[in-house]
Design an enzyme around this catalytic site. Structure first.
Site, mmCIF file in Angstrom:
data_model
loop_
_atom_site.group_PDB
_atom_site.id
_atom_site.type_symbol
_atom_site.label_atom_id
_atom_site.label_comp_id
_atom_site.label_asym_id
_atom_site.label_seq_id
_atom_site.Cartn_x
_atom_site.Cartn_y
_atom_site.Cartn_z
ATOM 1 N N ARG A 126 1.077 -1.114 -0.649
ATOM 2 C CA ARG A 126 -0.588 0.035 -0.168
ATOM 3 C C ARG A 126 0.173 1.207 -0.029
ATOM 4 N NH1 ARG A 126 -4.744 2.079 4.544
ATOM 5 N NH2 ARG A 126 -5.428 3.706 2.962
ATOM 6 N N ASN A 179 -1.478 5.844 14.800
ATOM 7 C CA ASN A 179 -1.826 5.399 14.671
ATOM 8 C C ASN A 179 -1.630 4.201 12.722
ATOM 9 O OD1 ASN A 179 -3.368 7.216 12.955
ATOM 10 N ND2 ASN A 179 -5.253 6.516 13.458
ATOM 11 N N TYR A 180 -1.080 5.418 12.055
ATOM 12 C CA TYR A 180 -0.682 4.647 10.801
ATOM 13 C C TYR A 180 0.849 5.736 10.256
ATOM 14 C CZ TYR A 180 -4.946 3.450 8.837
ATOM 15 O OH TYR A 180 -6.049 2.394 8.298
ATOM 16 N N LYS A 202 8.551 14.942 11.237
ATOM 17 C CA LYS A 202 8.791 14.682 12.684
ATOM 18 C C LYS A 202 7.972 13.333 12.741
ATOM 19 C CE LYS A 202 8.457 14.694 17.084
ATOM 20 N NZ LYS A 202 7.485 14.298 18.045
ATOM 21 N N GLY A 255 -3.952 13.942 12.860
ATOM 22 C CA GLY A 255 -4.173 13.199 14.534
ATOM 23 C C GLY A 255 -5.125 14.210 15.079
ATOM 24 N N GLY A 256 -5.266 14.711 16.500
ATOM 25 C CA GLY A 256 -5.806 14.238 17.142
ATOM 26 C C GLY A 256 -5.625 16.311 17.771
ATOM 27 N N ASP A 257 -6.763 16.733 18.782
ATOM 28 C CA ASP A 257 -6.231 18.293 19.154
ATOM 29 C C ASP A 257 -5.177 19.056 18.525
ATOM 30 O OD1 ASP A 257 -9.294 17.577 20.128
ATOM 31 O OD2 ASP A 257 -8.417 17.675 21.621
ATOM 32 N N GLU A 274 -6.099 16.723 8.964
ATOM 33 C CA GLU A 274 -6.965 15.811 9.730
ATOM 34 C C GLU A 274 -6.869 15.653 10.304
ATOM 35 O OE1 GLU A 274 -6.707 12.012 8.233
ATOM 36 O OE2 GLU A 274 -7.748 10.894 9.716
ATOM 37 N N ARG A 307 -9.601 4.281 14.680
ATOM 38 C CA ARG A 307 -8.942 5.028 13.792
ATOM 39 C C ARG A 307 -9.691 6.141 13.525
ATOM 40 N NH1 ARG A 307 -11.609 1.825 10.198
ATOM 41 N NH2 ARG A 307 -11.038 1.955 8.447
ATOM 42 N N CYS A 308 -9.142 7.657 13.114
ATOM 43 C CA CYS A 308 -9.909 8.272 12.865
ATOM 44 C C CYS A 308 -11.577 8.400 11.672
ATOM 45 C CB CYS A 308 -9.530 10.132 12.153
ATOM 46 S SG CYS A 308 -8.459 9.169 10.644
HETATM 47 O O1 G3H Z 1 -7.121 7.854 11.646
HETATM 48 C C1 G3H Z 1 -6.912 8.407 9.825
HETATM 49 C C2 G3H Z 1 -6.937 7.957 8.913
HETATM 50 O O2 G3H Z 1 -6.881 8.961 8.205
HETATM 51 C C3 G3H Z 1 -8.011 7.061 8.507
HETATM 52 O O3 G3H Z 1 -7.587 5.598 7.411
HETATM 53 O O4 G3H Z 1 -10.364 5.052 7.234
HETATM 54 O O5 G3H Z 1 -7.895 4.458 5.760
HETATM 55 O O6 G3H Z 1 -8.088 3.977 8.325
HETATM 56 P P1 G3H Z 1 -8.193 4.710 7.068
#
Ligand code: G3H
Length: 513
Positions: A126, A179-180, A202, A255-257, A274, A307-308
């Site tokens: 991927r 997470n990615y 970073k 990421g988050g906030d 994002e 996952r977001c």
């Molecule tokens: O966690 C945020 C990612 O952009 C989600 O990606 O939908 O491929 O898991 P995904």
């Protein structure tokens, strides 16, 4: 194996080096940051704690390298990206190993981060695939310019010819999430480079070692010195310093906030953000229950809900709610819970802080009367999958994202109620609707205030060339291969001014020529 073979040079006595000026280096701080394995909760790896001085040097090299890189032909940039993609694919095993150890990604998902499709006779990696696709797309997008004639504006009839092209922004700062750490790093690196920018990465602390291995694949491909750098360290020391650095011309953050804070401090530079999501899954009476249940499991519980784009709230019509909850519970019972090395479906969440936060949401829901479809169970960072039925708007779980394997179900009586709940969220990443009535689905999609609505499938970012964007607190700008390339460029115009209108030439003209 991680840190061995071609990766041996990125490791020095159990500490991973940072990457600057085309070399792997130890920080002058002589300090390190520990990466805790979410499963064992013990230190798994150590990375360098870079200093602000080192960040300054990285920024200087990035600026110098970019000036030469922008003159490098597109085909050459693409060729190097293809090479990096091939090296990344070749070394997916040690990178997947790091993902398992530092972010507890189940083996199958860890390989998925580097491998998207698994066919009988070949595999497409991927992240490598994303890099190659970006190289191809970039050659086409960036090879095109625009030509405008002034004749729509009175007084300027055909006296001005405007040539526009896309030029790089300069130095891109990329900050991917835990997470990615590989896929969402290359989705920033590849468009930045093909567009003629340099890039400073970073990585997140959890995920840094996977990212360092990935960066080494780019190093092995032979990119010019200073064009790509990767600094690791404490947010308190180099976090704000990086995001507010005058040498940065664009920030791409997932990421988050923290992203909201970054956007307030960053100043006049383009941002691609994002952030979080509270992706709603609206289920109508005529939905295929088996399809919905399968998508709720995949969407809500894959990578333990971290996952977001995970399904984060189910809004189901009361008339089919019992049947859906029963089906989802039956599927939850089949999920394997345990360590990532055993390829379990539900693995420990990334940190104790995260597990405690999730537990707080669960306790709040219990106190306020949610129906627990399973018993709440936690061992360290491992939280068993939990469906909470009869969730009401006064519960925190109705609005906040657990980023864990806990999913609330809110029963609704009208479609409007579902849309209202979805739109009342401060997030607006994705949503989904399940129905056999395509007309209704489109109307609902139109009404949902989210960047994307999936019809009859769970939310997802990919395929990686699709546009991906969040509204409201979920983000700024749009991602996806083509959008990222365009976002990492700016328009440059050259206007050719004629002394007399061009229409004065030729038949019927009155030019003196
Ligand atoms: O966690 C945020 C990612 O952009 C989600 O990606 O939908 O491929 O898991 P995904």
């Amino acid at each position: 194996m991680a840190g061995t073979g071609v990766f041996a040079e990125i490791l020095d006595r159990d500490v991973y080096k940072y990457y600057a000026d085309g070399e792997w280096k130890n920080s002058s701080s002589a300090k390190t940051v520990a990466i805790i394995n979410p499963t064992s909760r013990k230190t798994q790896y150590r990375v360098q704690a870079c200093t602000q001085e080192e960040v300054n040097k990285v920024m200087d090299s990035a600026k110098t390298a970019q000036k030469l890189w922008t003159k490098t032909p597109l085909w050459k940039r693409a060729e190097l990206l293809h090479k990096a993609a091939a090296i990344l694919k070749e070394h997916k095993a040690p990178i997947a190993e790091c993902l398992v150890k530092e972010i507890a990604k189940p083996v199958k998902d860890a390989v998925t981060e580097t491998t998207l499709f698994s066919f009988d006779f070949f595999k497409v990696v991927r992240s490598g695939d994303l890099v190659s696709y970006t190289a191809e797309e970039g050659v086409r997008i960036l090879g095109e310019g625009k030509f405008l004639i002034s004749d729509s504006f009175p007084g300027n009839e055909r006296t001005k010819y405007c040539l526009t092209s896309k030029i790089p922004l300069g130095v891109i700062l990329a900050i991917p999430p835990f997470n990615y750490p590989v896929n969402l790093a290359v989705s920033k690196i590849a468009p930045a480079l093909i567009a003629g920018n340099s890039l400073v990465l970073k990585p997140p602390t959890q995920g840094a070692v996977s990212a360092l291995h990935m960066v080494h694949c780019f190093h092995l491909a032979g990119f010019p010195k200073g064009l790509i750098s990767c600094v690791t360290g404490k947010g308190s020391e180099i976090g704000d310093f990086l995001t507010m650095h005058p040498g940065v011309n664009c920030i791409s953050f997932t990421g988050g906030d923290t992203g909201i804070a970054i956007s307030k401090k960053a100043g006049m530079i383009p941002l691609q953000m994002e952030l979080g999501g509270k992706d709603a899954c609206i289920v109508l009476e005529d939905a295929d229950i088996n399809l919905v249940a399968a998508n709720i499991i995949k969407g809500g519980f894959s990578y333990s809900g971290q996952r977001c784009t995970a399904v984060k709230v189910v809004l189901v019509m009361e008339s089919i709610a019992d049947a859906l909850v029963e089906k989802v519970n039956a599927e939850i019972a089949k999920l394997k819970v345990g360590p990532p090395e055993d390829d379990c479906d539900i693995t420990p969440v990334v940190s104790e802080t995260s597990a405690n936060f999730i537990e707080g949401l669960v306790k709040d829901a219990k106190e306020k009367g949610a129906t627990f479809c399973q018993e709440y169970n936690r061992d360290g960072n491992l939280i068993w999958p939990l469906l909470l039925d009869n969730v009401r708007p006064d519960m925190r779980i109705a609005w906040e994202e657990p980023f864990g394997p806990v999913l609330p179900v809110i029963r609704i009586n009208t479609i409007e109620e579902g849309i209202h709940h979805c739109n009342a969220s401060n997030f607006g990443l994705q949503g989904c609707v399940f129905t056999k009535d395509i007309n209704k689905a489109i109307l609902i999609s139109d009404a949902m205030e989210t960047g994307t609505v999936q019809i009859n499938s769970a939310p997802a970012r990919g395929p990686d060339h699709f546009p991906f964007q969040g509204l409201k607190d979920s983000g700024i700008g749009s991602q996806g291969v083509a959008n990222s390339i365009k976002m990492m460029t700016k328009i440059k115009s050259t206007v050719i001014n004629l002394p007399t209108p061009s229409y004065t030439m030729g038949n019927g003209g009155h030019s003196k020529l």
